[in-house]
Design a protein around this motif. Structure first.
Motif, PDB file in Angstrom:
ATOM      1  N   TYR A 102       0.860  -1.168   0.000  1.00 58.84           N
ATOM      2  CA  TYR A 102       0.000   0.000   0.000  1.00 58.84           C
ATOM      3  C   TYR A 102       0.902   1.225   0.000  1.00 58.84           C
ATOM      4  O   TYR A 102       2.073   1.139   0.355  1.00 58.84           O
ATOM      5  N   PRO A 121       7.198  -1.291  -3.594  1.00 59.07           N
ATOM      6  CA  PRO A 121       8.470  -1.087  -2.912  1.00 59.07           C
ATOM      7  C   PRO A 121       9.597  -1.006  -3.931  1.00 59.07           C
ATOM      8  O   PRO A 121       9.521  -1.576  -5.022  1.00 59.07           O
ATOM      9  N   ILE A 122      10.656  -0.336  -3.561  1.00 57.08           N
ATOM     10  CA  ILE A 122      11.734  -0.080  -4.507  1.00 57.08           C
ATOM     11  C   ILE A 122      12.325  -1.363  -5.074  1.00 57.08           C
ATOM     12  O   ILE A 122      12.667  -1.427  -6.259  1.00 57.08           O
ATOM     13  N   ILE A 165       4.816  -1.176  11.936  1.00 56.31           N
ATOM     14  CA  ILE A 165       4.351  -0.683  10.638  1.00 56.31           C
ATOM     15  C   ILE A 165       5.289   0.415  10.140  1.00 56.31           C
ATOM     16  O   ILE A 165       5.680   0.461   8.976  1.00 56.31           O
ATOM     17  N   GLU A 167       8.523  -1.118   8.976  1.00 56.66           N
ATOM     18  CA  GLU A 167       8.364  -1.812   7.689  1.00 56.66           C
ATOM     19  C   GLU A 167       8.329  -0.816   6.537  1.00 56.66           C
ATOM     20  O   GLU A 167       9.016  -0.985   5.525  1.00 56.66           O
ATOM     21  N   ASN A 168       7.524   0.223   6.702  1.00 53.81           N
ATOM     22  CA  ASN A 168       7.423   1.215   5.639  1.00 53.81           C
ATOM     23  C   ASN A 168       8.745   1.918   5.399  1.00 53.81           C
ATOM     24  O   ASN A 168       9.115   2.188   4.253  1.00 53.81           O
ATOM     25  N   ILE A 183      11.076  -0.963   3.524  1.00 56.53           N
ATOM     26  CA  ILE A 183      10.890  -1.597   2.217  1.00 56.53           C
ATOM     27  C   ILE A 183      10.491  -0.669   1.085  1.00 56.53           C
ATOM     28  O   ILE A 183      10.796  -0.935  -0.067  1.00 56.53           O
TER      29      ILE A 183
END
Lengths: 701, 243, 186
Positions: free
Chosen positions: A250, A509-510, C103, C106-107, C110
């Motif tokens: 997301y 994601p990259i 969270i 993670e953000n 990644i």
């Protein structure tokens, strides 16, 4: 002769000076240029001599669509409008505007692939096109009316289904910053004045014909459904902007905004957008809500539904109903637009009493679209608004326009963020009333010149987002590092290219983006995470070339470059891969002219090369590298002084960009020193005649 | 996809009844035959006198539309014609939205207070009601070219019999008959044999395929029909409708 | 059908039905529902271990059924047909104080990007402003969450990031891009 597949078969030529109307065979004359910008550039090259100015009768304006327009191929509702560009500074050169809506499809059903408008009528006229017949009609009763009245009156003549592209008072008054609009909210920027200069008020099209699919209809259905299955939301963003049950990824920046709890609040009764699983193709239209994305979450309650171009399931325009604006401002409660158009009104103001995403800002947007989309003022991707803010707050406007005129504006309202200010500003721009209005209406390049502001001033300020030649940056280094910079150097207005930004903003994601990049451009090094750029490499040059070629391909086929290419998809089972050959699959089946992805990209390269040739010819120089493919100083700065290629900056490095241009020219087969295409490249792409002409003028490297 | 006419099923009892030209009420008839088709030209084979086709049996399926969900993309019209006819043609499309897209069904007579993109945003989709008896298009056809197509029992134009006279166009109060000028044939919604392509194509889920019900008294007519029913057909009405 | 098989099938259906509504399900809940459905005969209804073994079999035997546990170690179940691993991962940690931190980490790792604070008010987090602030307060006190930091954009939106993966300058520019920059470059 059997009806062709894809193409309608005829290009309409209208000479407004003589009244002569004729047709040409699309396939015979223009097949190698497909349609859209391809036909546009070809006509300008062949028929509009160097030195012609945009408002001269000798200029031509080409409304071009492609073989896919009017079909069920997703996202094909685009018309490219090619002409000599009024806001291109210091010297007008070829460029294109683009408009969506239903005009492209209707033109195909009427039997035409393009309209070439030449000359100048001796009195206001409009062009009526109906099923293979065209007629120049008297528009004196329409002249002076806004776009909306003009459209309604032409529909009264032609029937409610006709598609009408009209200019407003801005175009009539030869304001360079003016638009032509069809289907209520779909504008092509920069074109209004050119039509106005020809006394062409509008084009009305009604077609009851069809577009033939040459290929097997079951196969066509299969490919269309494949394409649909790979679609994301607007700009081909492939992940939702909040965690959804089905989603692995997301991204807060995604335009895929559907979610449980988010409703089309002004639908009666309101409609829940829900989780929108990508496998549910009956829910594609709910993924995107650009009003909510750009104006803030409070726009959900004003959302009636999505809207947009023929055949596109994305619906990037939002139809809004904001009841209070009727009593507050005396404007209709209904309004619709997307992206920059939607934000036009808000962009003028530095501040609002309740913040940039509050109710007042929304009201300003409603006032903005109401006024601008009727008088036909263009904003040049927000550049007019940025210029306005800068010039007001740095005292320039006060200095330049004289005391009387300055007092005629309610600056207190402006500073407070009162949307009624727009009633004072926008109509005056359309009417060229006063120095401020006149200057703003000329476009940034001419404005700066008129007010003796060196272009350098604008080129060192990142905030103003100016690039070159009178136009802003459009998805440059902040979106795709060196690739974005290269792309922004290539056009004569802001680069209307979204191929690269659609990808880098898609929300994956990259590491996933890098994996996809390796498939398409040869290495995962083609893309970096934004604001964490690495030095230039050959793969970034390949990505830049691909991006540009696909933009021209889309503009010539009639596919939306704001939605494609489709190299990423929302499907985990495909590892988020899309399909890079969607364009060639659709083209081959629709037209019956079988072309592989590479073959079709070669046609795109030919089209792009012709644009390059035109630019060189009409600039009168082959020194493209030095004189045309430039970038502003702010690209090489960072507000916090960070170095290039460190994390946390979009700053580019001058030497690295020199290398970037080297690599790009090499990819393109152009001379590295000048940036001019070589004779062999022209010949390889079937433009030997173009090379010969340039040779005569000493413009080959 | 096929809208080929299928040979109708006729029970022997029905045949006998028709041969004997006995008078019977519609109800009686339906009770007796339990069958859908009244009379067909196929009867020529049995040497019976040709009786005009009057469709009696009801459709089993119907496409219905939610105007508040229509986003005006026209993919329904495109799917209908591209996937069925191999060409994109909103004019031929058997679901019709383009005519209501800009200003609503009342067109420009509603000014800017109407519907459509220029009014309140509402796009009204026009769909075939798959009319119960009397089926206006079928009854108007002088060639009995509009027939019932099982299993959906959609009312379908048989292109082999259509002569392109366009009488059916004038008969439909909702202007739902299309005319394909390339083929010179009328055409209309045939429910895609139970899997309507428009329903599948709609990206907003505005269309659904559902059990048939009579919407003829709920759908506002667009025109006053001006078709002329042939005397032979009009005569057969008396078979059932006698005072 | 053998009772074991019958129970297994019913368990799978319960898990799938729950997943369709966006929820995880624990053994206890499955047990209750089975009893309510009358699938389990009363004599086996008390045999927790018996039923647990069937559940393990059902999960192992059905490709779409997955098990996931939070910090408290209690296994939860879901069907990958309806829920992604990411989403299930959020659901399982909803009750945990470390949810926000994880969270955010993670953000930051990644994508990479910071996360707007308001994000946690939305589904499936559904936290109130106060709950979020309380959580941040607690994190501030605990050593293991020292990497969670804040940055504020030019229009006042607060974003969270983990400085294990993003340095302050990087987080700041990314937050500004997502909050302001992308909107101004439509």
């Amino acid at each position: 002769m059997a009806k062709p597949g894809g193409w309608a078969g005829k290009v309409l030529r209208v000479d407004l000076s003589t009244g002569r109307i004729s047709t040409e065979d699309t396939i015979e004359k223009y097949k190698d240029f497909l349609g859209g910008t391809g036909i546009g550039y070809r006509v300008i090259w062949d028929e509009v001599p160097t030195g012609t100015k945009p408002f001269d009768p000798a200029n031509k304006v080409v409304f071009g669509v492609g073989p896919l327009a009017g079909t069920g191929a997703p996202c094909n509702g685009r018309t490219a409008v090619t002409t000599l560009w009024p806001t291109c500074w210091p010297k007008p050169l070829v460029a294109s505007g683009h408009m969506g809506g239903h005009f492209a499809a209707e033109l195909k059903y009427a039997g035409y692939d393009a309209i070439i408008v030449e000359g100048r009528a001796d009195r206001p006229v409009w062009l009526q096109i109906e099923d293979g017949k065209a007629e120049i009609k008297d528009a004196r009763h329409l002249w002076g009316q806004g776009i909306r009245r003009t459209t309604v009156e032409i529909n009264q003549q032609m029937g409610p289904e006709a598609s009408v592209a009209a200019i407003g008072q801005a175009g009539e008054n030869l304001v360079p910053m003016s638009v032509v609009i069809n289907s209520y909210s779909h504008s092509a920027g920069g074109i209004g004045g050119v039509m106005g200069s020809k006394n062409l008020k509008a084009i009305g099209v009604r077609g009851t014909g069809s577009v033939r699919i040459a290929g097997n209809k079951e196969e066509w259905e299969r490919v269309v459904k494949l394409h649909l299955s790979l679609l994301g939301a607007n700009n081909q963003h492939v992940v939702p902007n909040s965690p959804q049950p089905w989603a692995e990824y997301y991204s807060a920046g995604s335009r895929w905004v559907a979610s449980t709890g988010r409703q089309w609040g002004a639908a009666e009764p309101n409609i829940e957008t829900g989780a929108c699983n990508p496998r549910d193709l009956n829910k594609i239209a709910y993924r995107t809500n650009n009003a909510a994305f750009f104006l803030g979450d409070s726009a959900w309650k004003y959302t009636v539904r999505g809207n947009g171009c023929t055949s596109c399931p994305i619906r990037c325009h939002t139809v809004l109903k904001v009841p209070k604006v009727s009593s507050k401002y005396g404007i209709p409660a209904m309004g619709q637009n997307t992206c920059a158009g939607l934000m036009l009104g808000r962009g003028f103001f530095k501040t609002f009493p309740d913040g940039p995403k509050g109710e007042t800002a929304i009201e300003a947007c409603m006032v903005g679209i109401h006024l601008a989309d009727d008088v036909g003022v263009w904003e040049n991707y927000g550049q007019m608004q940025r210029d306005f803010q800068e010039l007001y707050y740095n005292g320039t406007i006060k200095n330049k326009i004289g005391e009387n005129e300055f007092r005629s504006y309610s600056w207190d309202k402006y500073e407070k963020g009162d949307p009624t200010f727009l009633f004072e500003l926008l109509p005056r721009i359309a009417a060229k009333e006063g120095e401020l209005a006149t200057a703003l209406g000329m476009g940034t390049g001419y404005l700066l010149e008129r007010w003796s502001i060196p272009e350098q001033e604008w080129q060192k300020d990142q905030k103003v987002a100016y690039w070159k030649m009178g136009h802003p940056k459009h998805h440059a280094n902040e979106d795709a590092g060196q690739c974005g910079v290269i792309i922004n150097t290539q056009y004569n207005r802001d680069a209307q290219c979204h191929s690269h930004a659609n990808f880098t903003r898609n929300g994956l994601p990259i590491q996933v983006q890098k994996r996809l990049a390796a498939d398409i451009w040869g290495s995962s090094d083609a893309v970096d995470a934004i604001a964490a750029y690495t030095p230039m490499n050959i793969y970034k040059a390949k990505m830049a070339k691909w991006s540009l070629l696909r933009k021209e391909l889309h503009d010539s086929l009639s596919l939306c470059n704001w939605m494609g290419p489709w190299i990423a998809s929302p499907l985990k089972e495909r590892n988020y891969r899309g399909d890079d050959s969607i364009e060639s699959l659709l083209y081959s089946l629709a037209t019956g002219d079988k072309k592989s992805r590479e073959e079709l990209d070669t046609v795109a390269e030919r089209i792009f090369l012709l644009h390059r040739a035109l630019t060189i010819r009409d600039m009168g120089t082959k020194e493209m590298r030095a004189d045309h493919d430039t970038m502003p100083d702010w690209v090489f700065t960072d507000p916090a002084g960070k170095d290039a290629f460190t994390q946390g900056t979009n700053r580019m490095d001058k030497e690295d960009i020199k290398l970037a241009m080297d690599m790009y020219y090499e990819e393109m087969g152009w001379d590295k020193q000048t940036g001019a295409p070589t004779p062999s490249t022209y010949k390889k792409l079937g433009l030997g005649d173009v090379a010969d002409e340039l040779d005569k003028r000493g413009l080959l490297p | 996809m096929s809208h080929e006419k299928e040979k109708p099923q006729i029970l022997p009892e029905t045949l006998n009844l028709i041969r004997s030209s006995s008078q019977f009420s519609r109800r009686e008839f339906l009770l007796i035959s339990g069958v859908m088709v009244v009379a067909v030209s196929g009867l020529e084979a049995w040497g019976a006198k040709e009786t005009p086709l009057i469709i009696m049996d009801q459709a089993k399926g119907l496409v219905i539309a939610d105007p508040t969900k229509c986003v005006g993309c026209r993919r329904c019209e495109l799917a209908c014609t591209e996937f069925n006819d191999g060409k994109a043609s909103p004019t031929v499309a058997r679901i019709k939205i383009s005519r209501n897209l800009n200003f609503g069904p009342k067109g420009l007579h509603a000014g800017q207070r109407g519907q459509g993109s220029w009014g309140n945003g509402l796009v009204i989709q026009n769909l075939c009601n798959q009319c119960p008896h009397p089926v206006p298009c079928a009854n108007a056809c002088p060639n009995d070219a509009i027939v019932v197509s099982p299993p959906t029992n959609a009312r379908v134009v048989d292109p082999d019999k259509c002569t392109g006279c366009k009488m059916c166009q004038r008969a439909c109060p909702w202007e739902m008959m299309s005319f394909d000028s390339d083929a010179n044939k009328a055409t209309k919604c045939f429910l895609c044999d139970g899997n309507p392509k428009c329903v599948e194509a709609c990206p907003a889920g505005a269309l659904s395929y559902t059990a048939w019900r009579d919407l003829t008294d709920k759908t506002p007519p667009r025109v006053i029909p001006t078709a002329v029913v042939s005397p032979e057909k009009a005569q057969t009405c008396i078979d059932c409708h006698k005072k | 059908m053998e009772q074991r098989e019958q129970i297994s099938l019913a368990m799978a259906q319960i898990i799938r039905a729950r997943s369709e509504t966006g929820q995880l399900v624990q053994f206890e809940e499955i047990w209750t529902e089975l009893t309510g459905q009358g699938v389990v005969k009363s004599e086996v209804a008390d045999q927790k271990s018996f039923l647990e073994s069937i559940l393990r079999e059902a999960v192992a035997g059905n490709e779409d059924l997955e098990e996931i546990s939070g910090k408290n170690g209690i296994p939860h179940y879901y069907s990958a047909l309806s829920l992604s691993e990411t989403y299930a991962g959020i659901l399982i940690r909803k009750e945990e104080s470390s949810l926000i931190a994880e969270i955010v980490r993670e953000n930051s790792a990644i994508y990479p990007r910071p996360v707007p604070l308001d994000f946690f008010k939305e589904s499936p987090f559904d936290l109130t402003q106060q709950e979020i602030l309380d959580c941040l307060g607690k994190m501030g006190e605990q050593g293991e969450y020292q990497d969670i930091a804040q940055t504020t954009t030019s229009i006042g939106t607060v974003f969270l990031y983990s400085n294990r993966h993003l340095d302050p300058g990087y987080a700041s520019i990314l937050a500004e891009w997502f909050d302001v920059g992308q909107i101004n470059s439509p």
